[in-house]
Design a protein around this motif. Structure first.
Motif, short mmCIF file in Angstrom:
data_model
loop_
_atom_site.label_atom_id
_atom_site.label_comp_id
_atom_site.label_asym_id
_atom_site.label_seq_id
_atom_site.Cartn_x
_atom_site.Cartn_y
_atom_site.Cartn_z
N LYS A 1 0.84 -1.21 0.00
CA LYS A 1 0.00 0.00 0.00
C LYS A 1 0.87 1.25 0.00
CE LYS A 1 -4.31 1.10 0.20
NZ LYS A 1 -4.93 2.03 0.13
N GLN A 2 1.97 1.23 0.76
CA GLN A 2 2.85 2.39 0.80
C GLN A 2 3.40 2.67 -0.59
OE1 GLN A 2 3.63 4.41 3.63
NE2 GLN A 2 1.81 3.28 4.13
N ARG B 1 2.07 1.76 -3.43
CA ARG B 1 0.98 2.17 -4.32
C ARG B 1 0.61 3.62 -4.07
NH1 ARG B 1 -4.28 -1.42 -4.35
NH2 ARG B 1 -2.85 -2.86 -5.29
N ASN B 2 0.54 4.02 -2.81
CA ASN B 2 0.16 5.40 -2.50
C ASN B 2 1.21 6.38 -2.99
OD1 ASN B 2 -2.26 4.92 -1.36
ND2 ASN B 2 -1.54 4.87 0.73
N LYS B 3 2.48 5.95 -2.91
CA LYS B 3 3.54 6.85 -3.36
C LYS B 3 3.46 7.01 -4.86
CE LYS B 3 8.41 7.53 -2.41
NZ LYS B 3 9.65 6.91 -2.01
N GLY B 4 3.07 5.90 -5.53
CA GLY B 4 2.91 5.97 -6.98
C GLY B 4 4.23 5.82 -7.68
#
Lengths: 48, 788
Positions: free
Chosen positions: A26-27, A29-32
């Motif tokens: 998730k980290q 993915r959120n950072k992109g």
């Protein structure tokens, strides 16, 4: 420890590892990653 | 004369817009251009900022920024729409049949007949990607929720903390739509604007839906024109057209479509009226890649012909560069004229070409009598005003506007604004922490306690080993459960916040509170996240995303932990009962005051050190008051609840287990019989030395403080486990107890808050907050212990 205790303990450890991996994913993915053209932001999805 | 000197309720014409950089460009983009009529509506209760009426909508700005705008009270000065030559390039629109842009059937046949080859179009069912673009407060979120229902995913744009929402359109599983941030132009100054234009230029969505607020159509069409310059297929959705029509206004949709060269569809996003037609149009233009039929908005004759000549000359000059850079030519030329550094760098012009562009622009400025940015804004607004003069009948004053005006007389009135604000915030807090929120929290806690007891019994019935039993009940369930119990409070807080935001009152709060917050280096918009910090730091930090400036956002997040959250109340209550019976109210109030004063001092220090410089310019639209849309509120609550639950079952779950391990085992990983032998106590013992000057050098107190990192309530439960009432009275005095309370007030926020900070600002800032808070807490606690 009896067998039930071992089962519960292993279940907690497995859950711990699974949650940790989910959290790290998730980290990321959120950072992109921004590296793909589809704009999904999910690096694993695009193999980056 | 300048705008800050204009008397109340008086009108004037703008002569010149001073200043430079992002603020000036933003003012121009919002329609503050030479020749336009502006009326001063009111001052904020504390005298600054001011509210002006321009192009049919309300805009707020600070007096210092208004002082840079030169005006003339002689209203006979010509307005952009008064130049008779301007009418020449807009086609005669006596009676226009339906243009049928973006439609199939005979309209498509007629248009295809004009092309050299018949367009094939993408096959029905093939994937289509759409972008949804519009100003803030235009109903974009409502439309997105209407289009996608629950089929949406919330994430982030890469590299920035700008929220991104993607979804699939209901009934069209092959169609994905991305909700871009609310913006007013495609300038390069804010993250939101850069993200939006980058998305359109690089991701190249198959089509754009541009939704506008028809009640302030002039301002709204400014962004439309810039989107048209990008050359992507697009459809214009006229939202709130029912509001306009109910007051006697009207839009000649066929003519507007003909003049703009893009499909125009009236809609009512709140109940989906017109949305099916909108989807049909946008799918058609997406599948057949039908771009705007018109991209040239500058007249070849009249006072603005200099802009036309200059623009087209630059377009010829940079044509090859734009093609190589993959930037639409018209857009590239426009942005180059406006001094857009992102475009300039991307075009990579030679020295000679750059000088040629400068000469062309110098010539244009001399002929036009305006600087380049003002000339471009003026050109666009002149076109818009000519188009709307032919296609829009404005009502004298809409009912919504009259109602907003009446409500604002109270909510932003000179003597009533602050009492109204305090009353409304008191209502929010009462709703969240005293009534509905507290009742739901109690229910939740009972549920969690019942679940914990059931699992406890189950483990006992299975004869689970005591250590494993303790891991599950004292480690996981106690840790996760204590944080989960906050879910109702979070939901209630965000419900109230959503109501305030969607109704339009949030903008008024920012307007009223801007002046006092500016003294701390913040803008008025920071007040709501700061106030929410009194409830819980987690939603407060999440709410700071609404702040447009990175600087303001960072500073607001850094100050939020100083607002004493509700999780600390059990700590105060515990100590008040033991050491200050009968004086509870004074002691609790002093805690809040110390927190606020410390926050103010830290803000002043930050303003002169790490965050030197002025707060972001305060130029903000004041929308009409509107009834919040239930579906939007529901979506927001679900997003926030899901986000919180995810964090509770990841970060808190992991941290609970880690702390349990440290509390239960010694360094040889043997189970301890006495708390004193645990790893946590062994770590706390040397740390306790640092607390000797505060009179708190007891390992049990430090252990409790370390456990407070997981959840503040843990301080009380840990102290309860390590002390008896008698040993507590023997260890602490009233003075050291108060010192400890001050330390608990100010030291590091809980792990849930730190995890939220980490997501918003990164690991470095999260660590800075932990260390800074601890240092400030120690210092203030020491000062308090010296004074008492």
């Amino acid at each position: 420890m009896n067998i039930q205790s071992w089962i519960v303990l292993l279940a907690v450890v497995a859950l711990f590892i699974a949650v940790f991996r989910f959290y790290m994913k998730k980290q990321r993915r959120n950072k992109g990653c921004g590296g793909c053209s589809c704009g999904c932001n999910d690096c694993e999805h695009c193999g980056l | 004369m300048n705008l800050s000197e204009l008397p109340l309720q008086q009108s004037a014409r703008i002569v010149a817009v001073g200043g430079d950089g992002a603020l000036r460009q933003h003012l121009l983009d919002m329609g503050v251009i030479p020749g336009v009529r502006v009326t001063l509506v009111k001052h904020a209760p504390m005298g600054d900022p001011i509210e002006v009426r321009i192009h049919g909508y309300e805009l707020t700005m600070r007096k210092a920024d208004a002082a840079k705008i030169t005006i003339d009270t002689d209203l006979s000065l010509s307005a952009p729409e008064d130049d008779p030559d301007e009418k020449a390039y807009v086609a005669n629109t006596q009676e226009i049949p339906h243009p049928g842009l973006g439609e199939g059937g005979r309209y498509h046949e007629e248009q295809s007949a004009l092309l050299p080859s018949k367009p094939q179009g993408a096959a029905p069912g093939s994937p289509v990607r759409l972008a949804l673009v519009g100003n803030q407060n235009c109903g974009k979120t409502t439309l997105f929720n209407t289009l996608t229902g629950s089929n949406q995913h919330v994430g982030n744009f890469p590299g920035v903390t700008v929220e991104r929402k993607d979804g699939t359109v209901k009934g069209h599983p092959e169609v994905t739509i991305t909700d871009l941030p609310g913006i007013y132009s495609l300038s390069p100054y804010t993250n939101e604007e850069v993200v939006s234009r980058r998305f359109v230029l690089e991701q190249k969505p198959d089509a754009i839906i541009n939704i506008i607020d028809t009640t302030c159509i002039e301002r709204s069409l400014y962004l439309t024109m810039q989107l048209m310059e990008l050359g992507r297929p697009m459809v214009l959705a006229l939202n709130f057209i029912d509001e306009l029509e109910s007051q006697g206004g009207a839009v000649r949709v066929n003519e507007l479509e003909h003049l703009l060269g893009i499909p125009v569809v009236p809609i009512r996003a709140v109940d989906g009226e017109g949305v099916d037609e909108l989807i049909d149009h946008v799918l058609h233009v997406a599948r057949y890649q039908e771009g705007p039929a018109r991209q040239d908005f500058c007249p070849s004759s009249g006072i603005r012909s200099a802009v036309h000549r200059s623009l087209h000359a630059i377009m010829h000059l940079v044509e090859d560069h734009a093609e190589r850079a993959g930037i639409p030519l018209r857009f590239a030329a426009n942005k180059l004229i406006e001094g857009d550094t992102l475009t300039r760098d991307a075009l990579d012009l030679s020295q000679n070409e750059r000088e040629t562009v400068e000469h062309l622009l110098a010539q244009m400025e001399e002929e036009r009598g305006l600087d380049r940015q003002a000339a471009m804004a003026d050109m666009r607004y002149a076109f818009i005003l000519n188009v709307t003069a032919r296609t829009v009948v404005h009502p004298k004053e809409s009912r919504e506007h009259r109602r907003s005006h009446r409500i604002d007389n109270i909510l932003t009135g000179r003597w009533t604004a602050l009492p109204a604000f305090i009353g409304i915030m008191a209502l929010v807090f009462w709703f969240t922490f005293n009534s509905v929120g507290a009742w739901l929290q109690e229910l939740f806690e009972e549920g969690i306690d019942a679940s914990t007891a059931w699992i406890d019994d189950l483990l006992s019935s299975w004869d689970i080993a005591p250590t494993v039993h303790s891991l599950v009940t004292d480690g996981i369930l106690a840790g996760v459960g204590s944080v989960l119990s906050f879910l109702p409070v979070i939901v209630c807080l965000f419900f109230c916040l959503s109501m305030l935001e969607d109704s339009g009152y949030m903008a008024r709060i920012a307007f009223v509170m801007d002046r006092p917050l500016r003294r701390l280096g913040l803008s008025g918009r920071s007040i709501v996240p700061l106030l929410m910090g009194f409830g819980c730091s987690v939603p407060s930090i999440m709410a700071s995303r609404t702040l447009p400036s990175e600087r303001d956002r960072k500073m607001t997040i850094l100050l939020t932990p100083f607002m004493s959250c509700t999780a600390k109340i059990p700590i105060y209550a515990f100590f008040v009962a033991a050491f200050f019976p009968g004086n509870g109210a004074w002691v609790m109030t002093s805690m809040y005051l110390i927190g606020i004063l410390t926050g103010i001092l830290v803000a002043i220090v930050l303003k002169h050190t790490a965050f030197r410089g002025e707060a972001v310019p305060f130029v903000m639209e004041l929308p009409n008051y509107r009834m919040p849309v239930a579906r939007n509120v529901g979506h927001l609550l679900w997003d926030k609840a899901k986000d919180f639950l995810e964090r509770a079952f990841t970060v808190i779950f992991l941290a609970s287990i880690v702390i349990w391990v440290f509390q239960t085992f010694d360094f040889r990983l043997d189970t301890v019989t006495s708390n004193h032998d645990s790893m946590l106590a062994q770590i706390a013992a040397p740390v306790a030395v640092l607390f000797e000057p505060l009179g708190l050098g007891d390992w049990r107190i430090v252990t409790a403080l370390i456990c407070g990192f997981l959840a503040k309530e843990s301080v009380v439960s840990t102290l309860g486990g390590l002390f008896t009432p008698e040993s507590l009275q023997a260890t602490l005095t009233a003075t050291t107890c108060y010192t400890l309370m001050v330390f608990c007030l100010l030291y590091t926020p809980c792990v849930a808050a730190i995890a939220t900070v980490r997501r918003e600002l990164g690991s470095r800032w999260a660590l800075i907050i932990v260390i800074t808070q601890c240092l400030v807490a120690w210092l203030v606690a020491w000062l308090v212990s010296m004074m008492l």
